[in-house]
Design an enzyme around this catalytic site. Sequence first.
Site, short mmCIF file in Angstrom:
data_model
loop_
_atom_site.label_atom_id
_atom_site.label_comp_id
_atom_site.label_asym_id
_atom_site.label_seq_id
_atom_site.Cartn_x
_atom_site.Cartn_y
_atom_site.Cartn_z
N THR A 18 7.36 8.49 -5.79
CA THR A 18 7.23 7.14 -5.42
C THR A 18 8.36 6.41 -6.35
O THR A 18 8.43 6.63 -7.52
CB THR A 18 6.03 6.31 -5.46
OG1 THR A 18 6.31 4.99 -5.15
CG2 THR A 18 5.19 6.74 -6.62
N ASP A 19 9.10 5.38 -5.73
CA ASP A 19 9.86 4.43 -6.71
C ASP A 19 9.20 3.61 -7.62
O ASP A 19 9.58 3.20 -8.74
CB ASP A 19 10.55 3.44 -5.69
CG ASP A 19 9.64 2.51 -4.80
OD1 ASP A 19 8.48 2.62 -4.86
OD2 ASP A 19 10.39 1.54 -4.27
N GLU A 20 7.73 3.46 -7.30
CA GLU A 20 6.77 3.22 -8.40
C GLU A 20 6.95 3.56 -9.64
O GLU A 20 6.43 2.93 -10.77
CB GLU A 20 5.35 2.88 -7.83
CG GLU A 20 5.51 1.80 -6.52
CD GLU A 20 4.23 1.19 -6.05
OE1 GLU A 20 3.28 1.15 -7.06
OE2 GLU A 20 3.94 0.87 -5.01
N LYS B 236 0.94 8.84 -10.22
CA LYS B 236 2.03 9.60 -9.55
C LYS B 236 3.09 10.04 -10.27
O LYS B 236 3.49 11.18 -10.38
CB LYS B 236 2.89 8.53 -8.42
CG LYS B 236 2.00 8.10 -7.40
CD LYS B 236 1.67 9.28 -6.07
CE LYS B 236 2.46 10.03 -5.55
NZ LYS B 236 2.48 11.04 -4.81
N TYR C 25 -1.80 3.50 -10.24
CA TYR C 25 -1.52 4.48 -9.32
C TYR C 25 -0.18 5.00 -9.64
O TYR C 25 -0.01 6.01 -9.30
CB TYR C 25 -1.53 3.65 -7.86
CG TYR C 25 -0.26 4.12 -6.83
CD1 TYR C 25 -0.75 5.33 -6.18
CD2 TYR C 25 0.84 3.62 -6.64
CE1 TYR C 25 0.20 5.83 -5.24
CE2 TYR C 25 1.85 4.49 -5.95
CZ TYR C 25 1.60 5.61 -4.97
OH TYR C 25 2.38 6.01 -4.20
P1 NAD Z 1 -2.28 7.98 2.96
O1 NAD Z 1 -3.11 6.89 1.72
O2 NAD Z 1 -1.96 7.15 4.36
O3 NAD Z 1 -2.41 9.11 3.18
C1 NAD Z 1 -2.95 10.17 1.95
C2 NAD Z 1 -3.70 11.66 2.81
O4 NAD Z 1 -3.79 12.24 1.81
C3 NAD Z 1 -4.95 10.95 3.72
O5 NAD Z 1 -4.78 11.77 4.81
C4 NAD Z 1 -5.93 11.65 2.77
O6 NAD Z 1 -7.00 12.07 3.37
C5 NAD Z 1 -5.26 12.80 2.04
N1 NAD Z 1 -5.88 13.27 0.65
C6 NAD Z 1 -6.40 12.32 -0.29
N2 NAD Z 1 -6.76 13.03 -1.33
C7 NAD Z 1 -6.75 14.26 -0.99
C8 NAD Z 1 -7.17 15.55 -1.64
N3 NAD Z 1 -7.80 15.38 -2.87
N4 NAD Z 1 -6.96 16.59 -0.86
C9 NAD Z 1 -6.31 16.66 0.12
N5 NAD Z 1 -5.93 15.62 0.97
C10 NAD Z 1 -6.22 14.32 0.12
O7 NAD Z 1 -0.73 7.77 1.93
P2 NAD Z 1 0.81 7.70 2.62
O8 NAD Z 1 1.07 6.23 2.52
O9 NAD Z 1 0.82 8.62 3.83
O10 NAD Z 1 1.55 8.30 1.26
C11 NAD Z 1 1.62 9.83 1.17
C12 NAD Z 1 2.41 9.87 0.33
O11 NAD Z 1 3.76 9.35 0.14
C13 NAD Z 1 1.67 9.72 -1.29
O12 NAD Z 1 1.99 10.77 -2.28
C14 NAD Z 1 2.47 8.34 -1.85
O13 NAD Z 1 2.35 8.49 -2.91
C15 NAD Z 1 3.98 8.75 -1.33
N6 NAD Z 1 4.37 7.23 -0.99
C16 NAD Z 1 4.14 6.42 -0.23
C17 NAD Z 1 4.84 5.40 0.06
C18 NAD Z 1 4.50 4.30 0.92
O14 NAD Z 1 5.05 3.19 1.39
N7 NAD Z 1 3.20 4.28 1.80
C19 NAD Z 1 6.33 5.29 -0.36
C20 NAD Z 1 6.48 6.38 -1.16
C21 NAD Z 1 6.02 7.39 -1.63
O1 TDX Z 2 -3.11 -8.29 0.76
C1 TDX Z 2 -1.64 -8.28 0.27
N1 TDX Z 2 -0.87 -9.26 -0.11
C2 TDX Z 2 0.28 -9.23 -0.60
O2 TDX Z 2 0.86 -10.12 -1.16
C3 TDX Z 2 -1.29 -6.93 -0.01
C4 TDX Z 2 -2.13 -5.69 0.33
C5 TDX Z 2 0.05 -6.61 -0.67
N2 TDX Z 2 0.75 -7.89 -0.93
C6 TDX Z 2 2.04 -7.39 -1.77
C7 TDX Z 2 1.93 -6.61 -2.86
C8 TDX Z 2 3.32 -5.86 -2.72
O3 TDX Z 2 4.11 -6.71 -3.60
O4 TDX Z 2 2.86 -7.02 -0.49
C9 TDX Z 2 3.57 -5.96 -1.33
C10 TDX Z 2 3.42 -4.68 -0.67
O5 TDX Z 2 1.92 -4.39 -1.06
P1 TDX Z 2 1.44 -2.71 -0.74
O6 TDX Z 2 1.65 -2.58 0.74
O7 TDX Z 2 0.22 -2.67 -1.15
O8 TDX Z 2 2.40 -2.03 -1.23
P2 TDX Z 2 2.96 -1.71 -2.74
O9 TDX Z 2 2.09 -1.99 -3.70
O10 TDX Z 2 4.33 -1.91 -2.87
O11 TDX Z 2 3.02 0.23 -2.70
C11 TDX Z 2 3.57 0.83 -1.62
O12 TDX Z 2 4.92 1.47 -1.77
C12 TDX Z 2 5.13 2.42 -2.71
C13 TDX Z 2 2.66 2.01 -1.03
O13 TDX Z 2 1.15 1.43 -1.07
C14 TDX Z 2 2.66 3.22 -2.29
O14 TDX Z 2 1.76 4.07 -1.86
C15 TDX Z 2 4.11 3.53 -2.24
O15 TDX Z 2 4.08 4.52 -3.44
#
Ligand code: NAD
Ligand code: TDX
Length: 345
Positions: A132-134, A164, A160
């Site tokens: 992730t970019d984080e 990662k 988090y």
């Molecule tokens: P999500 O939370 O929606 O899904 C995570 C999935 O992993 C779920 O289906 C959960 O059941 C499964 N899981 C959790 N623990 C597990 C374990 N121990 N064994 C097997 N399965 C398990 O997450 P997401 O938003 O789809 O993110 C997917 C990946 O992308 C993550 O690695 C996250 O760090 C990365 N990512 C997410 C974003 C974003 O904006 N959501 C951005 C950049 C990177």
């Molecule tokens: O209730 C809220 N109010 C609010 O202002 C929530 C849930 C979030 N926010 C803000 C926090 C962040 O600046 O919105 C922005 C986005 O929040 P999230 O959806 O929680 O995302 P973020 O924390 O940026 O992380 C996401 O992007 C990178 C994903 O959850 C991560 O899994 C990914 O790695």
Amino acid sequence: MEESLLQTYLVTGGAGFIGSNMLHFLQRERPGVRTINLDALAYSGNLRNLDGLDGSRHRFVKGDICDRALVTELVGQCDGVLHFAAESHVDRSIQDSSPFIRTNVLGTQVILDVLLDAKRSGASKRMLYVSTDEVYGSLPLDRPDLKFTERTPIDPRSPYAASKAGGDLLCSAYAHTHGLDIVTTRCSNNLGPRQLTEKAIPLFVTNLLQGKQIPLYGDGLNVRDWLHVDDHCSAVLAVMERGRAGEVYNIGGDNERSNLELVRAILGIMGHGESMIRYVEDRLGHDRRYAIDATKMHEELGWRPTRSAWPDALESTIRWYRENEDWWRSNDHAKIGNSARSKKG
Ligand code: NAD
Ligand code: TDX
């Protein structure tokens, strides 16, 4: 890695938001590829996300990536691994980091050790680690010229992001020390169908659909770089098929918005006024700005986003939540941001 050699991918976390979109994307774009989906069905996993997949090309296995025997068995049946499984919500990691360390660090280590065993027995397999970019930390608001490149030092600031980064660094260590074939992607914030209502966009949209206010953290000026999940999936596929072993690839849409801009856009599309914003206490350690430089993806792999144009990507995402109320109501237990924060001022 040659595209034609890949017959079966093990996809971890395929019942979650991005993993399930990846499975649907693969069935559309690579009819010859089969998938084995290993997912523990943690609170974030949902079998309904697999509706519509062709069962002859997809197999679901309920299980934990920390279960070495199971991972060994499944790695034995695949040609490559797309590793999405994670604990993914920053706010939850602030409440309790234990599940994050277990899944994101130790789970990744288990998969790496299994791949190392396979390599030692002569069966080297590629893994793509979805980072992730984080992991890069936070950029200041007053330096819009700065963006994260693949050479930006790792500086995670939430539990988090640290977990990662732990998985990410283990991948690079195993690639360097053991010569494992690992590629890593670091993507910005995704939007699109099937994202859990704990995350900002689905939370904001489904709150409005229920007549509730949008809880905006702090001053609302934190900036995120939004990318449609299908563009994340096409980038993951490009890196898996054509990325260089041991390399990291940034993925982003050049689509920076402050949270306040994002909220105003949602309010405009959904026909609400600013009275639906509720400023709430800020997230602890809230990263100010993320911005991705994806030049390497553009120049080396020829990848470009095609689904992230603004506000189209936001409009189509909002439409999905409007049309899939059953889905998000069944996920409502996941919301924590709304109830965990008190009103400011
Ligand atoms: P999500 O939370 O929606 O899904 C995570 C999935 O992993 C779920 O289906 C959960 O059941 C499964 N899981 C959790 N623990 C597990 C374990 N121990 N064994 C097997 N399965 C398990 O997450 P997401 O938003 O789809 O993110 C997917 C990946 O992308 C993550 O690695 C996250 O760090 C990365 N990512 C997410 C974003 C974003 O904006 N959501 C951005 C950049 C990177
Ligand atoms: O209730 C809220 N109010 C609010 O202002 C929530 C849930 C979030 N926010 C803000 C926090 C962040 O600046 O919105 C922005 C986005 O929040 P999230 O959806 O929680 O995302 P973020 O924390 O940026 O992380 C996401 O992007 C990178 C994903 O959850 C991560 O899994 C990914 O790695």
